[in-house]
Motif scaffolding. Structure first.
Motif, mmCIF file in Angstrom:
data_model
loop_
_atom_site.group_PDB
_atom_site.id
_atom_site.type_symbol
_atom_site.label_atom_id
_atom_site.label_comp_id
_atom_site.label_asym_id
_atom_site.label_seq_id
_atom_site.Cartn_x
_atom_site.Cartn_y
_atom_site.Cartn_z
ATOM 1 N N ALA A 1 21.446 -38.831 33.414
ATOM 2 C CA ALA A 1 20.585 -39.578 34.334
ATOM 3 C C ALA A 1 19.497 -40.334 33.573
ATOM 4 N N VAL A 2 18.913 -39.700 32.561
ATOM 5 C CA VAL A 2 17.885 -40.367 31.751
ATOM 6 C C VAL A 2 18.484 -41.568 31.024
ATOM 7 N N GLU A 3 19.665 -41.410 30.443
ATOM 8 C CA GLU A 3 20.332 -42.521 29.755
ATOM 9 C C GLU A 3 20.566 -43.696 30.692
ATOM 10 N N VAL A 4 21.008 -43.399 31.901
ATOM 11 C CA VAL A 4 21.292 -44.439 32.890
ATOM 12 C C VAL A 4 20.016 -45.174 33.284
ATOM 13 N N ILE A 5 18.931 -44.425 33.476
ATOM 14 C CA ILE A 5 17.649 -45.040 33.843
ATOM 15 C C ILE A 5 17.163 -45.965 32.727
ATOM 16 N N VAL A 6 17.198 -45.467 31.495
ATOM 17 C CA VAL A 6 16.725 -46.261 30.359
ATOM 18 C C VAL A 6 17.541 -47.540 30.221
ATOM 19 N N LYS A 7 18.844 -47.425 30.328
ATOM 20 C CA LYS A 7 19.708 -48.605 30.195
ATOM 21 C C LYS A 7 19.425 -49.633 31.297
ATOM 22 N N ALA A 8 19.230 -49.163 32.533
ATOM 23 C CA ALA A 8 19.007 -50.073 33.656
ATOM 24 C C ALA A 8 17.607 -50.686 33.653
ATOM 25 N N ALA A 9 16.610 -49.955 33.156
ATOM 26 C CA ALA A 9 15.219 -50.421 33.237
ATOM 27 C C ALA A 9 14.775 -51.213 32.009
ATOM 28 N N LYS A 10 15.541 -51.163 30.954
ATOM 29 C CA LYS A 10 15.122 -51.761 29.687
ATOM 30 C C LYS A 10 15.213 -53.294 29.710
ATOM 31 N N THR A 11 14.111 -53.934 29.281
ATOM 32 C CA THR A 11 14.110 -55.380 29.079
ATOM 33 C C THR A 11 13.953 -55.714 27.602
ATOM 34 N N GLY A 12 13.487 -54.741 26.830
ATOM 35 C CA GLY A 12 13.235 -54.961 25.415
ATOM 36 C C GLY A 12 11.852 -55.513 25.131
ATOM 37 N N LYS A 13 11.039 -55.659 26.178
ATOM 38 C CA LYS A 13 9.683 -56.187 26.017
ATOM 39 C C LYS A 13 8.672 -55.061 26.224
ATOM 40 N N ILE A 14 7.465 -55.290 25.754
ATOM 41 C CA ILE A 14 6.407 -54.292 25.898
ATOM 42 C C ILE A 14 6.145 -54.024 27.374
ATOM 43 N N GLY A 15 5.872 -52.779 27.709
ATOM 44 C CA GLY A 15 5.579 -52.411 29.090
ATOM 45 C C GLY A 15 6.790 -52.020 29.909
ATOM 46 N N ASP A 16 7.928 -51.765 29.259
ATOM 47 C CA ASP A 16 9.136 -51.349 29.992
ATOM 48 C C ASP A 16 8.943 -50.025 30.722
ATOM 49 N N GLY A 17 8.085 -49.154 30.223
ATOM 50 C CA GLY A 17 7.798 -47.911 30.922
ATOM 51 C C GLY A 17 8.137 -46.671 30.122
ATOM 52 N N LYS A 18 8.171 -45.544 30.820
ATOM 53 C CA LYS A 18 8.421 -44.246 30.213
ATOM 54 C C LYS A 18 9.272 -43.420 31.164
ATOM 55 N N VAL A 19 9.935 -42.400 30.586
ATOM 56 C CA VAL A 19 10.680 -41.422 31.387
ATOM 57 C C VAL A 19 10.188 -40.043 30.977
ATOM 58 N N PHE A 20 9.831 -39.232 31.965
ATOM 59 C CA PHE A 20 9.375 -37.871 31.729
ATOM 60 C C PHE A 20 10.347 -36.907 32.398
ATOM 61 N N VAL A 21 10.683 -35.827 31.709
ATOM 62 C CA VAL A 21 11.597 -34.825 32.250
ATOM 63 C C VAL A 21 10.871 -33.489 32.243
ATOM 64 N N SER A 22 10.862 -32.813 33.397
ATOM 65 C CA SER A 22 10.235 -31.496 33.485
ATOM 66 C C SER A 22 11.145 -30.548 34.264
ATOM 67 N N SER A 23 10.928 -29.271 34.055
ATOM 68 C CA SER A 23 11.742 -28.251 34.727
ATOM 69 C C SER A 23 11.237 -27.996 36.136
ATOM 70 N N ILE A 24 12.178 -27.772 37.036
ATOM 71 C CA ILE A 24 11.854 -27.426 38.420
ATOM 72 C C ILE A 24 12.283 -25.976 38.632
ATOM 73 N N GLU A 25 11.365 -25.172 39.084
ATOM 74 C CA GLU A 25 11.651 -23.752 39.274
ATOM 75 C C GLU A 25 12.521 -23.508 40.495
ATOM 76 N N ASP A 26 12.207 -24.175 41.599
ATOM 77 C CA ASP A 26 12.961 -23.953 42.829
ATOM 78 C C ASP A 26 12.784 -25.148 43.750
ATOM 79 N N ALA A 27 13.683 -25.269 44.714
ATOM 80 C CA ALA A 27 13.599 -26.302 45.737
ATOM 81 C C ALA A 27 14.088 -25.706 47.054
ATOM 82 N N VAL A 28 13.531 -26.158 48.157
ATOM 83 C CA VAL A 28 13.931 -25.675 49.478
ATOM 84 C C VAL A 28 14.102 -26.883 50.388
ATOM 85 N N ARG A 29 15.265 -26.979 51.028
ATOM 86 C CA ARG A 29 15.472 -28.020 52.046
ATOM 87 C C ARG A 29 14.879 -27.471 53.342
ATOM 88 N N ILE A 30 13.940 -28.172 53.900
ATOM 89 C CA ILE A 30 13.201 -27.686 55.061
ATOM 90 C C ILE A 30 14.113 -27.497 56.269
#
Length: 112
Positions: A73-102
């Motif tokens: 997913a990170v690779e796909v985001i970087v490939k789609a968002a990249k322009t090669g110019k300054i200010g393209d952005g950043k991607v952060f990945v963090s762990s999720i302990e749990d999720a609940v569908r309400i």
């Protein structure tokens, strides 16, 4: 599970969204944000006066995926968002302990 937060240029949203849906990411949250990185904004001229634009408009795209899907997913985001110019952005990945569908009270990866 991993939470992926991508700060991207606004005009790249459709490309990122399409690329993520192609690899099976079913949901995302998009927030309009403002910020700056190394470029520290820029100077503009308006009605003869010069002023500094510190915070540039960006979008924050958030998705939660299974651990084994996160690298792809990170690779796909970087490939789609990249322009090669300054200010393209950043991607952060963090762990999720749990999720609940309400609605159904499903937990963990089933909730995503």
């Amino acid at each position: 599970m991993k939470k992926i937060e991508a700060i991207i240029k606004p005009f790249k949203l459709e490309e990122v969204k399409d690329a993520l849906s192609e690899v099976g990411v079913t949901g995302m949250t998009v927030t309009e944000v403002k910020g700056f990185g190394r470029q520290k904004g820029h100077t503009e001229l308006y009605r003869g006066s010069e002023y500094t634009v510190d915070f540039l408009p960006k979008l924050k795209v958030e998705v939660v995926v299974d651990d084994y899907e996160s690298d792809h997913a990170v690779e796909v985001i970087v490939k789609a968002a990249k322009t090669g110019k300054i200010g393209d952005g950043k991607v952060f990945v963090s762990s999720i302990e749990d999720a609940v569908r309400i609605r159904t009270e499903e937990k963990g990866a089933k909730a995503v």
